[in-house]
Design a protein around this motif. Structure first.
Motif, mmCIF file in Angstrom:
data_model
loop_
_atom_site.group_PDB
_atom_site.id
_atom_site.type_symbol
_atom_site.label_atom_id
_atom_site.label_comp_id
_atom_site.label_asym_id
_atom_site.label_seq_id
_atom_site.Cartn_x
_atom_site.Cartn_y
_atom_site.Cartn_z
ATOM 1 N N GLY A 65 23.697 -5.604 7.337
ATOM 2 C CA GLY A 65 24.310 -4.383 6.818
ATOM 3 C C GLY A 65 25.183 -4.622 5.603
ATOM 4 N N ASP A 66 25.845 -5.767 5.552
ATOM 5 C CA ASP A 66 26.727 -6.067 4.428
ATOM 6 C C ASP A 66 25.958 -6.109 3.115
ATOM 7 N N ILE A 67 24.741 -6.672 3.162
ATOM 8 C CA ILE A 67 23.923 -6.767 1.954
ATOM 9 C C ILE A 67 23.515 -5.373 1.487
ATOM 10 N N TYR A 68 23.079 -4.536 2.453
ATOM 11 C CA TYR A 68 22.672 -3.169 2.120
ATOM 12 C C TYR A 68 23.839 -2.407 1.494
ATOM 13 N N VAL A 69 25.007 -2.482 2.091
ATOM 14 C CA VAL A 69 26.167 -1.745 1.604
ATOM 15 C C VAL A 69 26.558 -2.217 0.201
ATOM 16 N N PHE A 70 26.561 -3.524 -0.027
ATOM 17 C CA PHE A 70 26.921 -4.042 -1.345
ATOM 18 C C PHE A 70 25.952 -3.536 -2.413
ATOM 19 N N ILE A 71 24.654 -3.549 -2.085
ATOM 20 C CA ILE A 71 23.644 -3.134 -3.066
ATOM 21 C C ILE A 71 23.710 -1.634 -3.339
ATOM 22 N N PHE A 72 23.679 -0.819 -2.263
ATOM 23 C CA PHE A 72 23.551 0.624 -2.466
ATOM 24 C C PHE A 72 24.880 1.327 -2.720
ATOM 25 N N PHE A 73 25.963 0.881 -2.085
ATOM 26 C CA PHE A 73 27.259 1.526 -2.301
ATOM 27 C C PHE A 73 27.961 0.969 -3.536
ATOM 28 N N GLY A 74 27.555 -0.207 -3.977
ATOM 29 C CA GLY A 74 28.176 -0.820 -5.137
ATOM 30 C C GLY A 74 27.267 -0.834 -6.346
ATOM 31 N N ILE A 75 26.285 -1.721 -6.347
ATOM 32 C CA ILE A 75 25.427 -1.929 -7.509
ATOM 33 C C ILE A 75 24.652 -0.661 -7.879
ATOM 34 N N VAL A 76 23.904 -0.115 -6.923
ATOM 35 C CA VAL A 76 23.089 1.071 -7.208
ATOM 36 C C VAL A 76 23.965 2.282 -7.503
ATOM 37 N N SER A 77 25.049 2.435 -6.752
ATOM 38 C CA SER A 77 25.916 3.597 -6.914
ATOM 39 C C SER A 77 26.514 3.665 -8.315
ATOM 40 N N VAL A 78 27.195 2.625 -8.733
ATOM 41 C CA VAL A 78 27.881 2.630 -10.030
ATOM 42 C C VAL A 78 26.885 2.531 -11.188
ATOM 43 N N MET A 79 25.987 1.554 -11.107
ATOM 44 C CA MET A 79 25.041 1.357 -12.211
ATOM 45 C C MET A 79 24.036 2.495 -12.300
ATOM 46 N N GLY A 80 23.599 3.006 -11.133
ATOM 47 C CA GLY A 80 22.658 4.115 -11.141
ATOM 48 C C GLY A 80 23.272 5.369 -11.738
ATOM 49 N N ALA A 81 24.517 5.686 -11.331
ATOM 50 C CA ALA A 81 25.201 6.863 -11.870
ATOM 51 C C ALA A 81 25.429 6.713 -13.366
ATOM 52 N N TYR A 82 25.816 5.519 -13.788
ATOM 53 C CA TYR A 82 26.043 5.274 -15.214
ATOM 54 C C TYR A 82 24.751 5.501 -16.004
ATOM 55 N N PHE A 83 23.640 4.975 -15.484
ATOM 56 C CA PHE A 83 22.368 5.091 -16.198
ATOM 57 C C PHE A 83 21.885 6.538 -16.250
ATOM 58 N N VAL A 84 21.952 7.244 -15.117
ATOM 59 C CA VAL A 84 21.497 8.634 -15.090
ATOM 60 C C VAL A 84 22.359 9.494 -16.011
ATOM 61 N N ALA A 85 23.642 9.198 -16.081
ATOM 62 C CA ALA A 85 24.555 9.993 -16.910
ATOM 63 C C ALA A 85 24.441 9.672 -18.392
ATOM 64 N N SER A 86 24.112 8.408 -18.727
ATOM 65 C CA SER A 86 24.157 7.988 -20.127
ATOM 66 C C SER A 86 22.833 7.509 -20.709
ATOM 67 N N HIS A 87 21.847 7.174 -19.851
ATOM 68 C CA HIS A 87 20.560 6.599 -20.259
ATOM 69 C C HIS A 87 20.752 5.213 -20.879
ATOM 70 N N ALA A 88 21.840 4.555 -20.540
ATOM 71 C CA ALA A 88 22.124 3.205 -21.046
ATOM 72 C C ALA A 88 22.473 2.294 -19.876
ATOM 73 N N MET A 89 22.344 0.980 -20.092
ATOM 74 C CA MET A 89 22.661 0.024 -19.041
ATOM 75 C C MET A 89 23.234 -1.269 -19.651
ATOM 76 N N PRO A 90 24.492 -1.241 -20.100
ATOM 77 C CA PRO A 90 25.108 -2.457 -20.647
ATOM 78 C C PRO A 90 25.350 -3.475 -19.530
ATOM 79 N N TRP A 91 25.354 -4.746 -19.879
ATOM 80 C CA TRP A 91 25.457 -5.791 -18.862
ATOM 81 C C TRP A 91 26.769 -5.734 -18.108
#
Length: 302
Positions: free
Chosen positions: A151-177
């Motif tokens: 569960g820890d891996i799932y939460v880190f990926i979806f609540f952290g990486i996907v959540s922040v980076m996904g929202a940033y990309f959908v909102a801006s169409h950009a993905m800086p490192w």
């Protein structure tokens, strides 16, 4: 009325600020560098809320079907495990939120990219399908990964990486490192929320499942909790360091006392008493995300 109350209980509304923390941070950071559509931002949050409620309800159903939730459980009782809903009613509610996730997700894609069936849109649909399956398979299915200490891996990926980076990309169409740094920060805090929940329930969980807290033991699980909190702050500090310096970027430091209170509580409390450390960390993380994001869009306010 009692049925509605039971459904609301199973939604676990107190968890929603945690799921919103990541997407709000991603949206605000995108707004600092790009023009963000208000409609798209709202649809991102609505999709996230539905995914979180879907996860909560699926988790409850899985725990009940597997016999994990018993009267000895230290945490609160929700609609199904308190007898306020039937299993069939819960399945209908879960199906309803699957549909809502799909509807809001497609509207989000259409609002952001102009059309659904583009390369970006298809990629987001695939990511959304993974999020829906991940939310449901946490405790449901023949071999739920939440019962195998994953569960820890799932939460880190979806609540952290996907959540922040996904929202940033959908909102801006950009993905800086560098967006991976705040994403990892929220991911660490989100895993910490799961971990303190697992520390609280170690005695009853040990009968039916394996969690990281059970594998580590009480003392090491608390060390793990402390490390997660520290890493969350380190990642955000690193993010501020790689951007241009501005004191406003450090607004999130105002939440430090809340995190100190949480860590102290985790080391001092045990069992059911730990339950109050959950909302404290959830709200601290939500405030952390908002302040960190607003620190970068201050020029929109002043």
């Amino acid at each position: 009325m009692s049925k509605i109350i039971s459904i609301v209980k199973s939604m676990r509304l107190r968890t929603l600020p945690l799921s919103l923390a990541g997407v709000c941070l991603g949206i605000l950071l995108a707004a600092a560098d790009y023009k963000v559509s208000v409609c798209t931002a709202i649809l991102i949050m609505l999709t996230t809320i539905c995914l979180q409620i879907l996860s909560n309800m699926s988790n409850e159903l899985g725990d009940v079907l597997s016999g994990t939730d018993t009267q000895d459980r230290k945490g609160p009782q929700y609609g199904l495990n308190s007898g306020g809903m039937s299993i069939q009613e819960m399945k209908v509610a879960i199906g309803t939120f699957v549909v809502l996730c799909i509807v809001f997700g497609l509207l989000m894609i259409k609002s952001s990219f102009g059309k659904i069936f583009s390369l970006d849109g298809i990629c987001m649909m695939m990511l959304g399908a993974s999020a829906i399956m991940g939310a449901m398979k946490y405790t449901l299915g023949r071999n739920p990964y939440g019962y195998r200490g994953l569960g820890d891996i799932y939460v880190f990926i979806f609540f952290g990486i996907v959540s922040v980076m996904g929202a940033y990309f959908v909102a801006s169409h950009a993905m800086p490192w560098w967006i991976v740094l705040p994403a990892a920060s929220i991911g660490c805090f989100s895993v910490a929320v799961l971990n303190v929940n697992n520390i609280r329930d170690m005695a009853t969980d040990a009968l039916t499942r394996t969690t990281v807290a059970i594998r580590l033991g009480g003392r090491n699980a608390r060390i793990y909790q402390t490390v997660l909190i520290v890493l969350g702050w380190v990642f955000m500090a690193a993010f501020c360091a790689v951007r241009f310096f501005d004191p406003w970027h450090c607004l999130f430091v105002l939440t430090l006392p809340l995190y100190i209170m949480h860590v102290r509580g985790v080391w001092k409390l045990d069992g059911k008493q730990l339950d109050k450390m959950l909302p404290l960390l959830v709200m601290a993380t939500f405030a952390f995300a908002l302040l960190a994001g607003f620190g970068f869009v201050k020029f929109l306010i002043f």
